[in-house]
Design a protein around this motif. Sequence first.
Motif, short mmCIF file in Angstrom:
data_model
loop_
_atom_site.label_atom_id
_atom_site.label_comp_id
_atom_site.label_asym_id
_atom_site.label_seq_id
_atom_site.Cartn_x
_atom_site.Cartn_y
_atom_site.Cartn_z
N LEU A 14 7.05 -8.06 3.55
CA LEU A 14 8.15 -7.50 2.77
C LEU A 14 7.74 -7.28 1.31
N GLU A 15 7.16 -8.29 0.72
CA GLU A 15 6.80 -8.21 -0.69
C GLU A 15 5.66 -7.22 -0.93
N LYS A 16 4.69 -7.17 -0.01
CA LYS A 16 3.59 -6.21 -0.16
C LYS A 16 4.09 -4.78 -0.05
N LEU A 17 4.95 -4.52 0.95
CA LEU A 17 5.52 -3.19 1.12
C LEU A 17 6.36 -2.79 -0.09
N ALA A 18 7.15 -3.73 -0.58
CA ALA A 18 8.00 -3.44 -1.73
C ALA A 18 7.17 -3.08 -2.95
N SER A 19 6.09 -3.83 -3.18
CA SER A 19 5.24 -3.56 -4.33
C SER A 19 4.57 -2.19 -4.21
N THR A 20 4.08 -1.88 -3.00
CA THR A 20 3.43 -0.59 -2.77
C THR A 20 4.41 0.56 -2.98
N ARG A 21 5.61 0.42 -2.45
CA ARG A 21 6.60 1.48 -2.56
C ARG A 21 7.10 1.65 -3.99
N LEU A 22 7.21 0.56 -4.72
CA LEU A 22 7.63 0.65 -6.13
C LEU A 22 6.58 1.43 -6.92
N THR A 23 5.32 1.15 -6.68
CA THR A 23 4.25 1.89 -7.35
C THR A 23 4.29 3.37 -6.99
N ALA A 24 4.56 3.67 -5.72
CA ALA A 24 4.63 5.06 -5.28
C ALA A 24 5.81 5.79 -5.94
N LEU A 25 6.95 5.13 -6.07
CA LEU A 25 8.10 5.74 -6.73
C LEU A 25 7.77 6.07 -8.19
N GLN A 26 7.12 5.13 -8.86
CA GLN A 26 6.75 5.35 -10.26
C GLN A 26 5.74 6.48 -10.38
N ALA A 27 4.80 6.56 -9.44
CA ALA A 27 3.79 7.62 -9.47
C ALA A 27 4.43 8.98 -9.21
N ALA A 28 5.56 8.99 -8.49
CA ALA A 28 6.25 10.25 -8.18
C ALA A 28 7.17 10.69 -9.32
N GLY A 29 7.15 9.96 -10.41
CA GLY A 29 7.96 10.34 -11.56
C GLY A 29 9.34 9.72 -11.60
N VAL A 30 9.64 8.85 -10.63
CA VAL A 30 10.92 8.14 -10.63
C VAL A 30 10.83 6.97 -11.60
N SER A 31 11.93 6.69 -12.29
CA SER A 31 11.97 5.53 -13.19
C SER A 31 12.91 4.48 -12.61
N PRO A 32 12.42 3.71 -11.64
CA PRO A 32 13.29 2.75 -10.97
C PRO A 32 13.62 1.55 -11.85
N HIS A 33 14.72 0.88 -11.52
CA HIS A 33 15.14 -0.34 -12.20
C HIS A 33 15.20 -1.46 -11.17
N PRO A 34 14.03 -2.08 -10.89
CA PRO A 34 14.03 -3.13 -9.87
C PRO A 34 14.76 -4.39 -10.35
N HIS A 74 12.83 -11.52 -2.11
CA HIS A 74 11.49 -11.04 -1.78
C HIS A 74 11.17 -9.72 -2.49
N SER A 75 11.87 -9.45 -3.59
CA SER A 75 11.57 -8.31 -4.48
C SER A 75 11.76 -6.97 -3.81
N CYS A 76 12.75 -6.88 -2.90
CA CYS A 76 12.94 -5.64 -2.15
C CYS A 76 13.97 -4.70 -2.78
N VAL A 77 14.62 -5.12 -3.85
CA VAL A 77 15.56 -4.23 -4.55
C VAL A 77 14.75 -3.44 -5.57
N LEU A 78 14.33 -2.24 -5.20
CA LEU A 78 13.42 -1.46 -6.05
C LEU A 78 14.15 -0.71 -7.15
N ASP A 79 15.42 -0.42 -6.93
CA ASP A 79 16.18 0.30 -7.96
C ASP A 79 17.65 -0.04 -7.79
N LEU A 80 18.32 -0.25 -8.92
CA LEU A 80 19.76 -0.52 -8.87
C LEU A 80 20.42 0.12 -10.07
N GLN A 81 21.42 0.95 -9.81
CA GLN A 81 22.16 1.63 -10.86
C GLN A 81 23.64 1.27 -10.72
N VAL A 82 24.20 0.71 -11.78
CA VAL A 82 25.62 0.37 -11.79
C VAL A 82 26.37 1.41 -12.60
#
Length: 226
Positions: A14-34, A74-82
């Motif tokens: 879970l944590e490895k996938l989350a970290s990899t996907r967060l990096t991919a989102l950032q590389a795609a120009g997304v500005s996530p708020h984990p 397990h650090s799976c909330v990659l982005d949250l907007q309220v």
Amino acid sequence: MCDDSQPRLKTAELEKLASTRLTALQAAGVSPHPVVNTTRSLARNFWGKAWMKQLAYCESGGMCLAPGRALLRHSCVLDLQVESGSIRAIISAEELYDVHLKLAPLDDERLSALATQCSNHVDSLLSLLEGKVDAALLQQLCDPENGLLPTPGDWQMSCSCPDWSEPCPHAAAAIYAAGCLIDTDPRLLFLLRGITPEALLSHPASTPELNPEELSSTFGIDIDLF
């Protein structure tokens, strides 16, 4: 019945996938708020604790929330907007899932009752945000059915996953993550309920009704109120 088991993927996965996907989102120009929270209580301050306590109340009523706690830890909330009345999130699990949660606004009757109590018992905006008000008011503000915090019936939930349960684990993770943000910024709770904290303090304090007969007796003169 709520399944309190761990997510199907192991913690390390879970944590490895989350970290990899967060990096991919950032590389795609997304500005996530984990949102990451590994503490046992999930909250340290008054409104964050109140949110978590309300979720425990909802869970006792049948909402399945435990898998969401696991995903958050397990650090799976990659982005949250309220936003006003809603939460949008990207949750990493077996896949990436988009979550959209809506909260019904406080009805006028409940808002008016809370505002009246706050106007009579809250000294300042800071006191309200820090939860430093008298016990009777805190009891009303945090009443599980009629207070400021959302009940199970207040939520509308949507997730891109195939799970039909409400909440699914990903929606539950977003709800817990929102509580973590509220713990550090309690204004977000008011934003989610579609009001400002100032709105609870702007209601005129209640004034006792004047009785002409009692006033006349006290002052020894005839008083006629129009």
